[in-house]
Design a protein around this motif. Structure first.
Motif, PDB file in Angstrom:
ATOM      1  N   PHE A  13      37.323  42.910  31.702  1.00 23.04           N
ATOM      2  CA  PHE A  13      38.219  44.061  31.943  1.00 23.04           C
ATOM      3  C   PHE A  13      39.679  43.638  31.850  1.00 23.04           C
ATOM      4  O   PHE A  13      40.526  44.384  31.345  1.00 23.04           O
ATOM      5  CB  PHE A  13      37.948  44.695  33.315  1.00 23.04           C
ATOM      6  N   VAL A  14      40.003  42.441  32.308  1.00 19.92           N
ATOM      7  CA  VAL A  14      41.407  41.989  32.255  1.00 19.92           C
ATOM      8  C   VAL A  14      41.874  41.910  30.794  1.00 19.92           C
ATOM      9  O   VAL A  14      43.006  42.285  30.480  1.00 19.92           O
ATOM     10  CB  VAL A  14      41.598  40.638  32.985  1.00 19.92           C
ATOM     11  N   SER A  15      40.998  41.495  29.905  1.00 23.87           N
ATOM     12  CA  SER A  15      41.375  41.418  28.476  1.00 23.87           C
ATOM     13  C   SER A  15      41.557  42.802  27.879  1.00 23.87           C
ATOM     14  O   SER A  15      42.482  43.039  27.088  1.00 23.87           O
ATOM     15  CB  SER A  15      40.311  40.640  27.689  1.00 23.87           C
ATOM     16  N   GLU A  16      40.694  43.745  28.300  1.00 22.63           N
ATOM     17  CA  GLU A  16      40.844  45.148  27.838  1.00 22.63           C
ATOM     18  C   GLU A  16      42.195  45.692  28.304  1.00 22.63           C
ATOM     19  O   GLU A  16      42.905  46.351  27.561  1.00 22.63           O
ATOM     20  CB  GLU A  16      39.716  46.020  28.419  1.00 22.63           C
ATOM     21  N   ALA A  17      42.547  45.384  29.551  1.00 28.70           N
ATOM     22  CA  ALA A  17      43.816  45.886  30.097  1.00 28.70           C
ATOM     23  C   ALA A  17      44.995  45.277  29.334  1.00 28.70           C
ATOM     24  O   ALA A  17      45.929  45.980  28.938  1.00 28.70           O
ATOM     25  CB  ALA A  17      43.905  45.559  31.584  1.00 28.70           C
ATOM     26  N   ARG A  18      44.918  43.972  29.081  1.00 29.42           N
ATOM     27  CA  ARG A  18      46.003  43.307  28.351  1.00 29.42           C
ATOM     28  C   ARG A  18      46.156  43.885  26.948  1.00 29.42           C
ATOM     29  O   ARG A  18      47.259  44.149  26.483  1.00 29.42           O
ATOM     30  CB  ARG A  18      45.721  41.798  28.262  1.00 29.42           C
ATOM     31  N   LEU A  78      39.141  46.514  40.307  1.00 28.11           N
ATOM     32  CA  LEU A  78      37.778  45.978  40.207  1.00 28.11           C
ATOM     33  C   LEU A  78      37.545  45.070  41.400  1.00 28.11           C
ATOM     34  O   LEU A  78      38.347  44.171  41.653  1.00 28.11           O
ATOM     35  CB  LEU A  78      37.610  45.160  38.921  1.00 28.11           C
ATOM     36  N   THR A  79      36.477  45.320  42.150  1.00 24.72           N
ATOM     37  CA  THR A  79      36.174  44.411  43.260  1.00 24.72           C
ATOM     38  C   THR A  79      34.862  43.673  43.006  1.00 24.72           C
ATOM     39  O   THR A  79      33.968  44.166  42.316  1.00 24.72           O
ATOM     40  CB  THR A  79      36.070  45.167  44.599  1.00 24.72           C
ATOM     41  N   GLY A  80      34.771  42.507  43.628  1.00 18.57           N
ATOM     42  CA  GLY A  80      33.571  41.678  43.575  1.00 18.57           C
ATOM     43  C   GLY A  80      33.192  41.252  44.977  1.00 18.57           C
ATOM     44  O   GLY A  80      33.792  41.668  45.964  1.00 18.57           O
ATOM     45  N   ALA A  81      32.192  40.384  45.051  1.00 15.27           N
ATOM     46  CA  ALA A  81      31.609  39.995  46.342  1.00 15.27           C
ATOM     47  C   ALA A  81      32.640  39.439  47.319  1.00 15.27           C
ATOM     48  O   ALA A  81      32.486  39.541  48.533  1.00 15.27           O
ATOM     49  CB  ALA A  81      30.505  38.968  46.105  1.00 15.27           C
ATOM     50  N   GLY A  82      33.727  38.881  46.804  1.00 12.32           N
ATOM     51  CA  GLY A  82      34.744  38.276  47.669  1.00 12.32           C
ATOM     52  C   GLY A  82      35.395  39.251  48.612  1.00 12.32           C
ATOM     53  O   GLY A  82      35.823  38.886  49.703  1.00 12.32           O
ATOM     54  N   PHE A 117      46.095  47.041  36.351  1.00  9.55           N
ATOM     55  CA  PHE A 117      44.710  46.628  36.588  1.00  9.55           C
ATOM     56  C   PHE A 117      44.711  45.490  37.605  1.00  9.55           C
ATOM     57  O   PHE A 117      45.464  44.508  37.445  1.00  9.55           O
ATOM     58  CB  PHE A 117      44.033  46.154  35.297  1.00  9.55           C
ATOM     59  N   VAL A 118      43.905  45.639  38.655  1.00  4.70           N
ATOM     60  CA  VAL A 118      43.849  44.624  39.713  1.00  4.70           C
ATOM     61  C   VAL A 118      42.398  44.189  39.919  1.00  4.70           C
ATOM     62  O   VAL A 118      41.509  45.037  40.063  1.00  4.70           O
ATOM     63  CB  VAL A 118      44.382  45.189  41.045  1.00  4.70           C
ATOM     64  N   ALA A 119      42.155  42.872  39.884  1.00 10.97           N
ATOM     65  CA  ALA A 119      40.813  42.337  40.179  1.00 10.97           C
ATOM     66  C   ALA A 119      40.864  41.680  41.549  1.00 10.97           C
ATOM     67  O   ALA A 119      41.779  40.889  41.830  1.00 10.97           O
ATOM     68  CB  ALA A 119      40.389  41.329  39.124  1.00 10.97           C
ATOM     69  N   ILE A 120      39.896  42.016  42.395  1.00 14.70           N
ATOM     70  CA  ILE A 120      39.880  41.512  43.774  1.00 14.70           C
ATOM     71  C   ILE A 120      38.528  40.875  44.087  1.00 14.70           C
ATOM     72  O   ILE A 120      37.478  41.526  43.948  1.00 14.70           O
ATOM     73  CB  ILE A 120      40.134  42.654  44.794  1.00 14.70           C
ATOM     74  N   GLY A 121      38.534  39.605  44.491  1.00 13.70           N
ATOM     75  CA  GLY A 121      37.314  38.971  45.019  1.00 13.70           C
ATOM     76  C   GLY A 121      36.213  38.794  44.010  1.00 13.70           C
ATOM     77  O   GLY A 121      35.033  38.963  44.340  1.00 13.70           O
ATOM     78  N   THR A 122      36.580  38.448  42.785  1.00 13.24           N
ATOM     79  CA  THR A 122      35.545  38.211  41.776  1.00 13.24           C
ATOM     80  C   THR A 122      35.855  36.936  41.008  1.00 13.24           C
ATOM     81  O   THR A 122      37.008  36.615  40.739  1.00 13.24           O
ATOM     82  CB  THR A 122      35.384  39.421  40.818  1.00 13.24           C
ATOM     83  N   SER A 123      34.773  36.232  40.639  1.00 10.33           N
ATOM     84  CA  SER A 123      34.934  34.899  40.019  1.00 10.33           C
ATOM     85  C   SER A 123      35.261  34.991  38.529  1.00 10.33           C
ATOM     86  O   SER A 123      35.578  33.985  37.904  1.00 10.33           O
ATOM     87  CB  SER A 123      33.646  34.085  40.203  1.00 10.33           C
TER      88      SER A 123
END
Ligand code: APR
Length: 233
Positions: free
Chosen positions: A183-188, A7-11, A168-174
């Motif tokens: 999404f992180v909770s769904e993955a966990r 998952l990517t965000g504005a960062g 699951f990897v989150a990149i550049g999001t607050s």
């Protein structure tokens, strides 16, 4: 086959010169999101909203993908990896870096949507409320972006991929805006390992198994390099 959901965000686009939303000088520190990123705001002042997105579209055209976007495109192309690249961003920097299958859950600046019939088409560089829909000719053109209070796109597909993911990897999001922040909770809940790659700990950093912090253009290529080295055995 290693199945990774990113998952990517504005960062991830910050170092390409596109602003984020909530950092110092971010878009929501300059504009009232209720005026430019809600259906009600568009109904009140469609000209202001079109001008806001025309400016973002021009800004995006002048930007270039950075090493983080390029690293994710390499990961997607790697043998042995099934990458699901979900972005909250409406820019096309992932595609311009070579990514082939990007899920734009908040829509895309380079797409137009007819508010009357739902037809979608490639957005002109400068969009006007008077533009007639190519399908129904109604002057109800809006940017094909998901505003606050609207349903993000492809949610069923995203949740399916999260359930089957090996990472699951989150990149550049607050980690502030849902459903992406969840999404992180769904993955966990599915027993999937989770990793956060961000400039600083996000609002949900405590839910990740691991966090690495620094500019995306540095830490994302390093992480992708580790994954590819491990895959090559
Ligand atoms: N490298 C990595 N991370 C960075 C960088 C960088 N160079 N610069 C900023 N960041 C991080 C910030 O620390 C912050 O955690 O990127 C994140 C940006 O957060 P937001 O501005 O809130 O953007 P985002 O999380 O994408 O917002 C989510 O909110 O307004 C809606 O629809 C909009 O898609 C957006 C959603």
């Amino acid at each position: 086959m290693t199945r990774i959901v990113v998952l990517t965000g504005a960062g991830i686009s910050a170092e390409s010169g596109l602003g984020t939303f909530r950092d110092e000088g971010g878009l929501w520190t300059k504009y009232d999101l209720n005026e430019v990123a809600t259906p009600e705001g568009f109904a009140r002042n469609p000209v202001l909203v079109q001008e806001f997105y025309n400016a973002r579209r021009a800004n995006c055209r002048g930007a270039a993908p950075n090493a983080a976007h390029e690293a994710l495109a390499r990961l997607e192309a790697a043998a042995g990896v099934r990458l699901t690249l979900v972005t909250q961003n409406v820019d096309d920097l992932h595609e311009r870096a070579g990514a082939r299958d990007v899920i734009h859950m908040h829509g895309a600046l380079n797409r137009a949507l007819c508010g009357a019939c739902g037809h979608r088409w490639d957005a002109p560089e400068v969009m006007s409320v008077d533009d007639p829909c190519p399908a129904c000719a109604t002057a109800a053109t809006r940017p094909d972006v998901v505003w606050f209070g609207e349903m993000p796109y492809e949610m069923e597909l995203i949740y399916d991929r999260l359930l089957m993911a090996d990472l699951f990897v989150a990149i550049g999001t607050s980690g502030i805006v849902y459903p992406a922040a969840g999404f992180v909770s769904e993955a966990r809940a599915a027993g999937t390992p989770t990793l956060e790659l961000n400039l600083e700990p996000s609002d949900t950093y405590g839910l990740f198994d691991e966090g690495r912090y620094g500019p995306a253009s540095e830490i994302v290529p390093l992480w992708v390099g580790e994954v590819l080295t491990r895959l090559r055995g």
